[in-house]
Structures are given as C-alpha cells and as structure tokens.
Scaffold this motif. Structure first.
Motif, PDB file in Angstrom:
ATOM      1  N   VAL A 168       0.684  -1.336  -0.060  1.00 47.92           N
ATOM      2  CA  VAL A 168      -0.136  -0.023  -0.075  1.00 47.92           C
ATOM      3  C   VAL A 168       0.859   1.342   0.109  1.00 47.92           C
ATOM      4  CG1 VAL A 168      -1.685   1.222   1.285  1.00 47.92           C
ATOM      5  CG2 VAL A 168      -1.750  -1.055   1.152  1.00 47.92           C
ATOM      6  N   ASP A 169       1.712   1.068   0.662  1.00 49.98           N
ATOM      7  CA  ASP A 169       2.748   2.327   0.797  1.00 49.98           C
ATOM      8  C   ASP A 169       3.567   2.603  -0.523  1.00 49.98           C
ATOM      9  OD1 ASP A 169       4.113   1.412   4.124  1.00 49.98           O
ATOM     10  OD2 ASP A 169       2.484   2.562   3.508  1.00 49.98           O
ATOM     11  N   THR A 170       3.771   1.617  -1.281  1.00 49.95           N
ATOM     12  CA  THR A 170       4.434   1.913  -2.508  1.00 49.95           C
ATOM     13  C   THR A 170       3.803   1.790  -3.712  1.00 49.95           C
ATOM     14  OG1 THR A 170       4.924  -0.493  -2.805  1.00 49.95           O
ATOM     15  CG2 THR A 170       6.601   0.772  -1.363  1.00 49.95           C
ATOM     16  N   ALA A 171       2.300   1.669  -3.597  1.00 48.30           N
ATOM     17  CA  ALA A 171       1.589   1.482  -4.575  1.00 48.30           C
ATOM     18  C   ALA A 171       1.535   2.865  -5.549  1.00 48.30           C
ATOM     19  CB  ALA A 171       0.080   1.506  -4.264  1.00 48.30           C
ATOM     20  N   ASN A 172       1.792   3.778  -5.236  1.00 53.75           N
ATOM     21  CA  ASN A 172       1.759   5.324  -5.758  1.00 53.75           C
ATOM     22  C   ASN A 172       3.144   5.568  -5.998  1.00 53.75           C
ATOM     23  OD1 ASN A 172      -1.108   5.351  -5.683  1.00 53.75           O
ATOM     24  ND2 ASN A 172      -1.281   6.116  -3.741  1.00 53.75           N
ATOM     25  N   LEU A 173       4.241   5.052  -5.978  1.00 51.68           N
ATOM     26  CA  LEU A 173       5.556   5.142  -6.031  1.00 51.68           C
ATOM     27  C   LEU A 173       6.357   4.856  -7.406  1.00 51.68           C
ATOM     28  CD1 LEU A 173       6.982   5.044  -2.379  1.00 51.68           C
ATOM     29  CD2 LEU A 173       6.118   7.135  -3.689  1.00 51.68           C
ATOM     30  N   GLN A 174       5.391   4.399  -8.234  1.00 50.53           N
ATOM     31  CA  GLN A 174       5.916   3.914  -9.411  1.00 50.53           C
ATOM     32  C   GLN A 174       6.588   4.836 -10.141  1.00 50.53           C
ATOM     33  OE1 GLN A 174       6.261   0.430 -10.016  1.00 50.53           O
ATOM     34  NE2 GLN A 174       5.376   0.243  -7.964  1.00 50.53           N
ATOM     35  N   LEU A 175       7.837   4.739 -10.946  1.00 45.81           N
ATOM     36  CA  LEU A 175       8.654   5.826 -11.596  1.00 45.81           C
ATOM     37  C   LEU A 175       8.351   5.673 -13.104  1.00 45.81           C
ATOM     38  CD1 LEU A 175      11.774   6.208  -9.457  1.00 45.81           C
ATOM     39  CD2 LEU A 175       9.716   7.292  -9.019  1.00 45.81           C
ATOM     40  N   SER A 176       8.403   6.642 -13.763  1.00 46.87           N
ATOM     41  CA  SER A 176       8.286   6.594 -15.322  1.00 46.87           C
ATOM     42  C   SER A 176       9.963   6.182 -15.688  1.00 46.87           C
ATOM     43  CB  SER A 176       8.132   7.785 -15.856  1.00 46.87           C
ATOM     44  OG  SER A 176       9.246   9.042 -15.486  1.00 46.87           O
ATOM     45  N   LYS A 177      10.209   5.877 -16.937  1.00 45.67           N
ATOM     46  CA  LYS A 177      11.579   5.473 -17.408  1.00 45.67           C
ATOM     47  C   LYS A 177      12.439   6.658 -17.141  1.00 45.67           C
ATOM     48  CE  LYS A 177      13.857   3.879 -21.334  1.00 45.67           C
ATOM     49  NZ  LYS A 177      13.966   3.789 -22.849  1.00 45.67           N
ATOM     50  N   ARG A 178      12.186   7.669 -17.550  1.00 50.09           N
ATOM     51  CA  ARG A 178      12.996   8.827 -17.237  1.00 50.09           C
ATOM     52  C   ARG A 178      13.274   9.015 -15.845  1.00 50.09           C
ATOM     53  NH1 ARG A 178      16.486  10.292 -20.818  1.00 50.09           N
ATOM     54  NH2 ARG A 178      15.173  11.078 -22.231  1.00 50.09           N
ATOM     55  N   GLN A 179      12.228   9.157 -14.942  1.00 50.89           N
ATOM     56  CA  GLN A 179      12.309   9.330 -13.594  1.00 50.89           C
ATOM     57  C   GLN A 179      13.372   8.233 -12.767  1.00 50.89           C
ATOM     58  OE1 GLN A 179       8.445   9.199 -12.023  1.00 50.89           O
ATOM     59  NE2 GLN A 179       7.826  11.357 -12.886  1.00 50.89           N
ATOM     60  N   HIS A 180      13.186   7.102 -13.344  1.00 51.02           N
ATOM     61  CA  HIS A 180      14.000   6.037 -13.045  1.00 51.02           C
ATOM     62  C   HIS A 180      15.508   6.357 -13.252  1.00 51.02           C
ATOM     63  CE1 HIS A 180      15.947   2.055 -12.716  1.00 51.02           C
ATOM     64  NE2 HIS A 180      14.907   1.616 -11.980  1.00 51.02           N
ATOM     65  N   GLU A 181      15.815   6.845 -14.406  1.00 47.05           N
ATOM     66  CA  GLU A 181      17.071   7.051 -14.776  1.00 47.05           C
ATOM     67  C   GLU A 181      17.649   8.128 -14.141  1.00 47.05           C
ATOM     68  OE1 GLU A 181      17.601   6.570 -19.525  1.00 47.05           O
ATOM     69  OE2 GLU A 181      16.331   8.114 -19.030  1.00 47.05           O
ATOM     70  N   VAL A 182      16.842   9.238 -13.756  1.00 45.22           N
ATOM     71  CA  VAL A 182      17.151  10.118 -12.727  1.00 45.22           C
ATOM     72  C   VAL A 182      17.503   9.828 -11.315  1.00 45.22           C
ATOM     73  CG1 VAL A 182      16.688  12.615 -11.735  1.00 45.22           C
ATOM     74  CG2 VAL A 182      16.203  12.083 -14.228  1.00 45.22           C
ATOM     75  N   ALA A 183      16.714   8.948 -10.971  1.00 48.38           N
ATOM     76  CA  ALA A 183      16.888   8.693  -9.500  1.00 48.38           C
ATOM     77  C   ALA A 183      18.014   7.716  -9.366  1.00 48.38           C
ATOM     78  CB  ALA A 183      15.667   7.542  -9.232  1.00 48.38           C
ATOM     79  N   TYR A 184      18.232   6.915 -10.382  1.00 50.69           N
ATOM     80  CA  TYR A 184      19.701   5.973 -10.530  1.00 50.69           C
ATOM     81  C   TYR A 184      20.844   6.739 -10.237  1.00 50.69           C
ATOM     82  CZ  TYR A 184      23.493   3.413 -11.970  1.00 50.69           C
ATOM     83  OH  TYR A 184      24.644   2.672 -11.911  1.00 50.69           O
ATOM     84  N   TRP A 185      21.039   7.888 -11.011  1.00 53.72           N
ATOM     85  CA  TRP A 185      22.198   8.600 -11.149  1.00 53.72           C
ATOM     86  C   TRP A 185      22.081   9.665  -9.899  1.00 53.72           C
ATOM     87  CZ3 TRP A 185      25.926   7.090 -13.737  1.00 53.72           C
ATOM     88  CH2 TRP A 185      25.754   6.284 -14.851  1.00 53.72           C
ATOM     89  N   VAL A 186      21.051  10.124  -9.276  1.00 50.00           N
ATOM     90  CA  VAL A 186      21.082  10.663  -8.139  1.00 50.00           C
ATOM     91  C   VAL A 186      21.766   9.854  -6.865  1.00 50.00           C
ATOM     92  CG1 VAL A 186      19.620  11.628  -6.142  1.00 50.00           C
ATOM     93  CG2 VAL A 186      19.450  12.379  -8.637  1.00 50.00           C
ATOM     94  N   SER A 187      21.269   8.262  -7.088  1.00 51.91           N
ATOM     95  CA  SER A 187      21.760   7.610  -6.020  1.00 51.91           C
ATOM     96  C   SER A 187      23.388   7.176  -6.252  1.00 51.91           C
ATOM     97  CB  SER A 187      21.017   6.114  -5.935  1.00 51.91           C
ATOM     98  OG  SER A 187      21.483   5.486  -7.279  1.00 51.91           O
ATOM     99  N   GLN A 188      23.735   7.628  -7.351  1.00 53.35           N
ATOM    100  CA  GLN A 188      25.389   7.624  -7.570  1.00 53.35           C
ATOM    101  C   GLN A 188      25.963   8.681  -7.169  1.00 53.35           C
ATOM    102  OE1 GLN A 188      26.336   4.205  -8.361  1.00 53.35           O
ATOM    103  NE2 GLN A 188      24.280   3.773  -7.837  1.00 53.35           N
ATOM    104  N   GLY A 189      25.534   9.795  -6.672  1.00 46.49           N
ATOM    105  CA  GLY A 189      26.115  10.916  -6.093  1.00 46.49           C
ATOM    106  C   GLY A 189      26.403  11.984  -7.307  1.00 46.49           C
ATOM    107  N   LYS A 190      25.709  11.817  -8.567  1.00 51.69           N
ATOM    108  CA  LYS A 190      25.770  12.729  -9.639  1.00 51.69           C
ATOM    109  C   LYS A 190      24.861  14.000  -9.355  1.00 51.69           C
ATOM    110  CE  LYS A 190      28.281   9.944 -11.862  1.00 51.69           C
ATOM    111  NZ  LYS A 190      29.874  10.180 -11.849  1.00 51.69           N
ATOM    112  N   THR A 191      25.401  15.312  -9.900  1.00 47.21           N
ATOM    113  CA  THR A 191      24.777  16.318  -9.802  1.00 47.21           C
ATOM    114  C   THR A 191      23.746  16.685 -10.917  1.00 47.21           C
ATOM    115  OG1 THR A 191      26.376  17.644 -10.993  1.00 47.21           O
ATOM    116  CG2 THR A 191      26.979  17.655  -8.896  1.00 47.21           C
ATOM    117  N   ASP A 192      22.766  17.569 -10.895  1.00 42.35           N
ATOM    118  CA  ASP A 192      21.744  17.625 -11.759  1.00 42.35           C
ATOM    119  C   ASP A 192      22.442  17.936 -13.104  1.00 42.35           C
ATOM    120  OD1 ASP A 192      20.202  17.370  -9.770  1.00 42.35           O
ATOM    121  OD2 ASP A 192      18.984  19.388 -10.351  1.00 42.35           O
ATOM    122  N   TRP A 193      23.577  18.768 -13.230  1.00 47.90           N
ATOM    123  CA  TRP A 193      24.148  19.083 -14.333  1.00 47.90           C
ATOM    124  C   TRP A 193      24.909  17.691 -15.102  1.00 47.90           C
ATOM    125  CZ3 TRP A 193      29.760  18.985 -15.458  1.00 47.90           C
ATOM    126  CH2 TRP A 193      30.046  19.556 -16.775  1.00 47.90           C
TER     127      TRP A 193
END
Length: 237
Positions: A168-193
C-alpha cells in the motif's frame, strides 16, 4: 535467562511507542537517556548520511544533525562503516582530530548527550545502520555494555522490520522510465548538471524531474531523496 517487558513486546510485534518506552525503562538504570535506531546511507562518491530514523519523528537534535549535515564529519558514522563491533564514544575520541569532528560531539553535548554506546548493524544486501544509546553519564560495567549491545541489536531489527514499506505504501511510487534514470544517477552521487549530460536532456528538465521525485517521495533534501530511493527499493523495478 533474558526477560523483561522490552523483549516480550518485541516478540509480540507491539507498537513502536510501547517498545521504545520499554527499552528506555530497561536501560535507564544505567544512565541512558534515550535510544535511537537509524539507517546509514553512503552513495557512490558521497559522504555517508543518516537515512530513515526508525519509528520516531526527528528530535530537535536529529533535525539539527540533518540541517547541518553533521554526518559528514561524524566519527561515529565513519566507525560504523568500518566495524560490526559495538563501541563507545570514548573509544573513538582519538579519531576526533579536526575542528569539524569535534563540533559534532560539542553539538551532541549541547543537547545533553555526553556519552554514547553504539551498536552497528550490518544486514543483508549491504544494508547498514546503528542503534545509539546516549547518556549524560553512562555505567561503564561490562555487564551494561553486553545488555546494551544485545538490546540495541534487537531494537534495530525490530524497528527496521516495522518500518518496511508495504504494498500500500509503495503503490503510488512507481517511476517513469526517465524518473528511474534520474533516480539512479542521483543515487550514484551525480549532480543535476552531470545527470543532464549522462542521459542527454537539459539540466532544467532534470530539475523538473527532481522536483517531481521530491514531491512523490515527500522529501525536501537530496540526502532524504536518496535515502527513500534505497528504502523503497525504487531501483529494483
């Protein structure tokens, strides 16, 4: 034989409030003021930081700890990354060799925390966290340390289990393909640039995806965002 309300309540999977209260009552005779279990996150190429504070909202000290990013210079956090053996704040004092590291302990003292006993928890799939017992003056007997170490380990596992997200907690947390890409690189410590260069979009578009992720995960800071990315296993899908 180990008995007591704390251990019974953990086995009964009672509410966090009841379990925490029973734990504090168990250890109060040894000088302990409070106990807290937290996750530790260490994104690639970034300093470690605390993720979820299990079971409780941020206290005044934890809010300050996050706001001032004290984990960056906290010897306790760095020592937890290195060992799975419990340790006291006194035992790592020789590693407080910079003004920034000393400031972390000075800040704790301002909130009434003069001494601490830390119980590292290295779990499955590289998960990492700790339980910290803090006091103004803590009993230094070996029996006390054994009790705190055992209870701290149990408390961490209980708190982490209780905080695990449900379907129930995660039902509304599905990411789009692009959001998934951004989330991955954020998790690797990359800046927005850097993310913009890596996935071939504008930095402004990355900023927009970041804002969507923050709202979706109900966080304010980049560190909190990374913590929830890992906590909800959003990169596993």
């Amino acid at each position: 034989m180990i008995t007591g309300a704390f251990f019974d309540l953990v086995e009964q999977n009672a509410s966090y409030e009841k379990v925490e209260k029973a734990l504090v009552e168990l250890v109060r005779p040894f000088g302990v003021i409070t106990a807290t279990s937290v996750e530790i996150r260490a994104a690639f190429n970034e300093e470690p930081f605390i993720g979820a504070v299990f079971g409780k909202k941020n206290t005044e000290y934890i809010s300050r700890y996050r706001r001032e990013d004290l984990a960056k210079h906290d010897v306790v956090i760095h020592e937890t990354l290195r060992t799975d053996e419990p340790f006291s704040w006194t035992e790592i004092q020789h590693k407080i060799n910079t003004n920034e590291r000393q400031y972390v302990f000075d800040a704790a003292a301002e909130h009434g925390y003069q001494q601490g006993w830390v119980v590292p928890n290295h779990g499955a799939a590289g998960s990492l966290g700790l339980t910290t017992f803090v006091a103004n003056k803590m009993c230094d007997a070996p029996e006390t340390k054994r009790l705190l170490s055992y209870a701290g380990s149990i408390f961490y596992r209980y708190s982490k289990r209780l905080s695990n997200p449900t379907a129930v907690d995660t039902a509304n947390l599905q990411l789009s393909k692009r959001q998934h890409e951004v989330a991955y690189w954020v998790s690797q410590g990359k800046t927005d640039w850097e993310i913009a260069l890596l996935i071939g979009i504008s930095e402004r578009t990355v900023n927009r995806h970041m804002e969507i992720l923050r709202k979706k995960l109900e966080v304010r800071t980049r560190s909190e965002l990374i913590a929830k990315i890992f906590r909800y296993h959003l990169l596993d899908t």
